[in-house]
Motif scaffolding. Structure first.
Motif, mmCIF file in Angstrom:
data_model
loop_
_atom_site.group_PDB
_atom_site.id
_atom_site.type_symbol
_atom_site.label_atom_id
_atom_site.label_comp_id
_atom_site.label_asym_id
_atom_site.label_seq_id
_atom_site.Cartn_x
_atom_site.Cartn_y
_atom_site.Cartn_z
ATOM 1 N N THR A 8 54.091 79.583 -24.611
ATOM 2 C CA THR A 8 53.737 80.340 -23.413
ATOM 3 C C THR A 8 52.314 80.031 -22.935
ATOM 4 O OG1 THR A 8 53.225 82.173 -24.918
ATOM 5 C CG2 THR A 8 55.329 82.263 -23.755
ATOM 6 N N GLU A 9 51.429 79.640 -23.852
ATOM 7 C CA GLU A 9 50.064 79.311 -23.445
ATOM 8 C C GLU A 9 50.049 78.082 -22.546
ATOM 9 O OE1 GLU A 9 47.232 79.086 -26.591
ATOM 10 O OE2 GLU A 9 47.821 81.011 -27.486
ATOM 11 N N SER A 10 50.795 77.046 -22.945
ATOM 12 C CA SER A 10 50.892 75.835 -22.119
ATOM 13 C C SER A 10 51.655 76.124 -20.835
ATOM 14 C CB SER A 10 51.584 74.716 -22.894
ATOM 15 O OG SER A 10 50.802 74.276 -23.983
ATOM 16 N N ALA A 11 52.701 76.932 -20.946
ATOM 17 C CA ALA A 11 53.515 77.255 -19.769
ATOM 18 C C ALA A 11 52.690 77.996 -18.721
ATOM 19 C CB ALA A 11 54.717 78.096 -20.180
ATOM 20 N N GLU A 12 51.890 78.938 -19.163
ATOM 21 C CA GLU A 12 51.060 79.678 -18.215
ATOM 22 C C GLU A 12 50.079 78.743 -17.517
ATOM 23 O OE1 GLU A 12 48.392 83.770 -18.009
ATOM 24 O OE2 GLU A 12 48.648 82.754 -19.943
ATOM 25 N N ALA A 13 49.458 77.851 -18.280
ATOM 26 C CA ALA A 13 48.503 76.908 -17.689
ATOM 27 C C ALA A 13 49.188 76.007 -16.672
ATOM 28 C CB ALA A 13 47.856 76.074 -18.793
ATOM 29 N N PHE A 14 50.399 75.555 -16.976
ATOM 30 C CA PHE A 14 51.102 74.664 -16.061
ATOM 31 C C PHE A 14 51.558 75.392 -14.796
ATOM 32 C CE2 PHE A 14 55.343 73.256 -14.597
ATOM 33 C CZ PHE A 14 54.943 72.080 -13.978
ATOM 34 N N PHE A 15 52.302 76.469 -14.956
ATOM 35 C CA PHE A 15 52.884 77.142 -13.792
ATOM 36 C C PHE A 15 51.815 77.720 -12.866
ATOM 37 C CE2 PHE A 15 56.747 77.314 -16.509
ATOM 38 C CZ PHE A 15 57.643 76.754 -15.610
ATOM 39 N N VAL A 16 50.843 78.391 -13.433
ATOM 40 C CA VAL A 16 49.782 78.966 -12.595
ATOM 41 C C VAL A 16 48.940 77.852 -11.976
ATOM 42 C CG1 VAL A 16 47.729 80.444 -12.583
ATOM 43 C CG2 VAL A 16 49.750 81.119 -13.902
ATOM 44 N N GLY A 17 48.649 76.810 -12.766
ATOM 45 C CA GLY A 17 47.884 75.690 -12.248
ATOM 46 C C GLY A 17 48.605 74.953 -11.131
ATOM 47 N N ALA A 18 49.948 75.002 -11.145
ATOM 48 C CA ALA A 18 50.744 74.335 -10.112
ATOM 49 C C ALA A 18 50.954 75.219 -8.893
ATOM 50 C CB ALA A 18 52.087 73.909 -10.678
ATOM 51 N N GLY A 19 50.370 76.416 -8.914
ATOM 52 C CA GLY A 19 50.418 77.257 -7.735
ATOM 53 C C GLY A 19 51.373 78.435 -7.779
ATOM 54 N N LEU A 20 52.061 78.642 -8.895
ATOM 55 C CA LEU A 20 52.956 79.793 -8.992
ATOM 56 C C LEU A 20 52.122 81.064 -9.160
ATOM 57 C CD1 LEU A 20 56.024 80.594 -9.251
ATOM 58 C CD2 LEU A 20 55.613 80.674 -11.723
ATOM 59 N N PRO A 21 52.287 82.060 -8.301
ATOM 60 C CA PRO A 21 51.519 83.308 -8.447
ATOM 61 C C PRO A 21 51.733 83.926 -9.825
ATOM 62 C CG PRO A 21 52.593 83.231 -6.308
ATOM 63 C CD PRO A 21 53.143 82.080 -7.097
ATOM 64 N N ARG A 22 50.659 84.354 -10.448
ATOM 65 C CA ARG A 22 50.745 84.885 -11.815
ATOM 66 C C ARG A 22 51.650 86.098 -11.911
ATOM 67 N NH1 ARG A 22 51.936 86.194 -15.852
ATOM 68 N NH2 ARG A 22 50.887 86.202 -17.892
ATOM 69 N N ASP A 23 51.742 86.882 -10.837
ATOM 70 C CA ASP A 23 52.566 88.091 -10.905
ATOM 71 C C ASP A 23 54.066 87.787 -10.849
ATOM 72 O OD1 ASP A 23 52.742 87.322 -8.268
ATOM 73 O OD2 ASP A 23 52.114 89.242 -7.432
ATOM 74 N N ARG A 24 54.412 86.526 -10.596
ATOM 75 C CA ARG A 24 55.833 86.142 -10.630
ATOM 76 C C ARG A 24 56.235 85.610 -12.000
ATOM 77 N NH1 ARG A 24 57.436 81.917 -6.267
ATOM 78 N NH2 ARG A 24 59.452 82.290 -7.295
ATOM 79 N N LEU A 25 55.271 85.295 -12.833
ATOM 80 C CA LEU A 25 55.529 84.667 -14.127
ATOM 81 C C LEU A 25 55.550 85.702 -15.244
ATOM 82 C CD1 LEU A 25 55.870 81.997 -15.715
ATOM 83 C CD2 LEU A 25 53.369 81.915 -15.895
ATOM 84 N N ILE A 26 56.656 85.713 -15.998
ATOM 85 C CA ILE A 26 56.812 86.608 -17.149
ATOM 86 C C ILE A 26 56.900 85.731 -18.396
ATOM 87 C CG2 ILE A 26 58.220 88.385 -18.248
ATOM 88 C CD1 ILE A 26 59.324 89.049 -15.454
ATOM 89 N N LEU A 27 56.035 85.967 -19.354
ATOM 90 C CA LEU A 27 55.956 85.124 -20.543
ATOM 91 C C LEU A 27 56.504 85.841 -21.770
ATOM 92 C CD1 LEU A 27 52.356 83.746 -19.934
ATOM 93 C CD2 LEU A 27 54.507 82.531 -19.526
ATOM 94 N N ASP A 28 57.372 85.177 -22.493
ATOM 95 C CA ASP A 28 57.921 85.701 -23.739
ATOM 96 C C ASP A 28 57.466 84.812 -24.887
ATOM 97 O OD1 ASP A 28 59.471 86.584 -25.890
ATOM 98 O OD2 ASP A 28 61.198 85.383 -25.253
ATOM 99 N N ALA A 29 56.484 85.285 -25.631
ATOM 100 C CA ALA A 29 55.933 84.507 -26.746
ATOM 101 C C ALA A 29 56.574 84.869 -28.081
ATOM 102 C CB ALA A 29 54.425 84.730 -26.831
ATOM 103 N N ARG A 30 57.567 85.759 -28.077
ATOM 104 C CA ARG A 30 58.172 86.206 -29.331
ATOM 105 C C ARG A 30 59.306 85.299 -29.798
ATOM 106 N NH1 ARG A 30 60.053 92.078 -27.822
ATOM 107 N NH2 ARG A 30 60.533 90.953 -25.886
ATOM 108 N N ALA A 31 60.061 84.750 -28.858
ATOM 109 C CA ALA A 31 61.275 84.001 -29.204
ATOM 110 C C ALA A 31 60.955 82.710 -29.951
ATOM 111 C CB ALA A 31 62.070 83.691 -27.945
ATOM 112 N N ARG A 32 61.637 82.500 -31.070
ATOM 113 C CA ARG A 32 61.449 81.294 -31.873
ATOM 114 C C ARG A 32 62.696 80.427 -31.943
ATOM 115 N NH1 ARG A 32 59.423 83.332 -37.519
ATOM 116 N NH2 ARG A 32 61.313 84.573 -37.229
#
Length: 266
Positions: free
Chosen positions: A143-167
């Motif tokens: 999720t750390e890399s995903a957040e950097a990519f999606f937000v950096g590519a212009g996706l508004p942060r309030d549209r992105l939901i991150l699940d760091a629990r799933a393995r």
């Protein structure tokens, strides 16, 4: 029980992946020859050599992967989509953790195609599900890399939901449903590698989360070309590797009651 299953699956796969299994077969054959079981030992070494030739030079891996990838063909997208669930596996967290930034691996399409879908459906939420699946070394959740990519590519942060629990895939399904809280009549897209969709869809159905599969990251060509192995032998081995892992995953998940069928279909 989920905790035990996760570690058994990870350690078990280390032993049965194709190249490791071939190497173990060679070592066993040599050991038997040393113990005076010469014919049996020689037979096992010969079997290992034949197996290596088949997985590295034949279209076996392409055919095994194509069966998985063709299970859920891409369908026409609907007019409205409430959300997009993206399964982890697109980022190399070991490199990202040590060098910084968001580093993609061969499954990068999971993230890049999801971003295109997010732009096509500007009102849709985007759930990225991918935690820390390492067992032998310290790592960080995807999720750390995903957040950097999606937000950096212009996706508004309030549209992105991150699940760091799933393995694993089953936890992807359970936690994604919890975060999405889908309402009746809503359409949620499930974005993951085409070869992974049968197991993923089976898990989401078991979790009670109805999704529309959207395959990406194809590893095999269509039509008769699938019978033509790559001139780079390691690519042929790689396809056998991923296909066997997925088939074993389907079997193990079905036995554990994590999927609704042995080989889920549309």
């Amino acid at each position: 029980m989920n905790f035990l299953f996760f570690y058994v699956a990870k350690i078990g796969w280390l032993l049965v992946q194709p190249l490791v299994a071939i190497l173990l077969l060679i070592l066993l054959g040599l050991a038997l020859r040393w113990l005076a079981w010469r014919r049996l030992g020689a037979g096992l070494v010969a079997l290992a050599i034949v197996a290596l030739a088949v997985v590295s030079l034949s279209p076996l891996g392409l055919l095994m992967m194509a069966s998985l990838e063709n299970r859920f063909p891409r369908t026409e997208l609907p007019e409205n989509v409430a959300g997009i669930v993206v399964l982890g596996g697109a980022f190399d967290t070991r490199i990202a953790r040590t060098r910084g930034g968001a580093e993609f691996n061969e499954a990068a399409d999971r993230a890049t195609e999801a971003l295109l879908l997010a732009r096509r459906y500007p009102q849709a939420k985007v759930i990225f599900s991918g935690g820390d699946a390492s067992i032998f070394a310290e790592d960080v959740p995807e999720t750390e890399s995903a957040e950097a990519f999606f937000v950096g590519a212009g996706l508004p942060r309030d549209r992105l939901i991150l699940d760091a629990r799933a393995r694993d895939t089953f936890e992807n399904a359970v936690y994604s449903k919890e975060l999405a809280d889908p309402r009746p009549g809503e359409t949620w897209l499930l974005v993951t590698s085409a070869f992974h969709l049968p197991r993923a869809v089976g898990c989401f159905r078991k979790a009670g989360f109805s999704v529309l599969p959207y395959p990406v990251d194809y590893r095999t060509p269509g039509g008769a070309t699938v019978w033509q192995p790559s001139s780079a032998s390691i690519r042929n081995v790689e396809k056998v590797h991923f296909a066997i892992r997925e088939y074993l995953g389907l079997l193990a998940y079905r036995l554990q009651g994590r999927t609704d069928a042995l080989f889920p279909a549309p």
